[in-house]
Design a protein around this motif. Structure first.
Motif, PDB file in Angstrom:
ATOM      1  N   LEU A  27      80.960 103.982  15.607  1.00  0.00           N
ATOM      2  CA  LEU A  27      80.402 104.134  14.097  1.00  0.00           C
ATOM      3  C   LEU A  27      81.526 103.826  12.816  1.00  0.00           C
ATOM      4  N   THR A  30      81.372  99.381  12.860  1.00  0.00           N
ATOM      5  CA  THR A  30      80.332  99.091  11.982  1.00  0.00           C
ATOM      6  C   THR A  30      81.236  99.557  10.501  1.00  0.00           C
ATOM      7  N   LEU A  31      81.447 100.323  10.676  1.00  0.00           N
ATOM      8  CA  LEU A  31      81.783 101.228   9.158  1.00  0.00           C
ATOM      9  C   LEU A  31      83.020  99.670   8.560  1.00  0.00           C
ATOM     10  N   SER A  32      84.034  99.426   9.998  1.00  0.00           N
ATOM     11  CA  SER A  32      84.737  99.126   9.273  1.00  0.00           C
ATOM     12  C   SER A  32      84.519  97.372   8.676  1.00  0.00           C
ATOM     13  N   ILE A  34      81.075  96.779   7.976  1.00  0.00           N
ATOM     14  CA  ILE A  34      80.704  96.236   6.622  1.00  0.00           C
ATOM     15  C   ILE A  34      81.906  96.465   5.989  1.00  0.00           C
ATOM     16  N   GLU A  35      83.187  96.998   5.828  1.00  0.00           N
ATOM     17  CA  GLU A  35      83.606  97.050   4.581  1.00  0.00           C
ATOM     18  C   GLU A  35      84.300  95.951   4.277  1.00  0.00           C
ATOM     19  N   GLY A  50      85.203 104.144   3.612  1.00  0.00           N
ATOM     20  CA  GLY A  50      84.105 104.266   4.056  1.00  0.00           C
ATOM     21  C   GLY A  50      84.659 104.646   5.710  1.00  0.00           C
ATOM     22  N   VAL A  51      85.651 104.355   6.307  1.00  0.00           N
ATOM     23  CA  VAL A  51      85.848 104.973   7.765  1.00  0.00           C
ATOM     24  C   VAL A  51      87.077 105.994   7.912  1.00  0.00           C
ATOM     25  N   ALA A  54      83.691 108.618   7.057  1.00  0.00           N
ATOM     26  CA  ALA A  54      82.961 108.919   8.096  1.00  0.00           C
ATOM     27  C   ALA A  54      83.999 110.116   9.057  1.00  0.00           C
TER      28      ALA A  54
END
Length: 62
Positions: A27, A30-32, A34-35, A50-51, A54
């Protein structure tokens, strides 16, 4: 990655699908990604926000 399901969100959001169970490391990775992608596209993203959100939510006591 796919477009939004709801018509009102099309062009303004996306969804990330996965096969099976997902853990915290996947997770966060993936967030990293996306950022990074959003920043490269010129969106105002604070690196790590975001990371961090989360991680805070994942470890929050219910």
């Amino acid at each position: 990655m796919a477009g939004a399901i709801h018509p009102a969100l099309r062009g303004r959001s996306f969804r990330v699908g996965h096969m099976g169970e997902i853990g915290l490391p996947a997770l966060l990775q993936t967030l990293s990604a996306i950022e990074i992608a959003l920043r490269r596209l010129g969106h105002p993203v604070t690196p790590g926000a975001g990371v961090a959100a989360a991680q805070a939510e994942w470890t929050r006591e219910a």
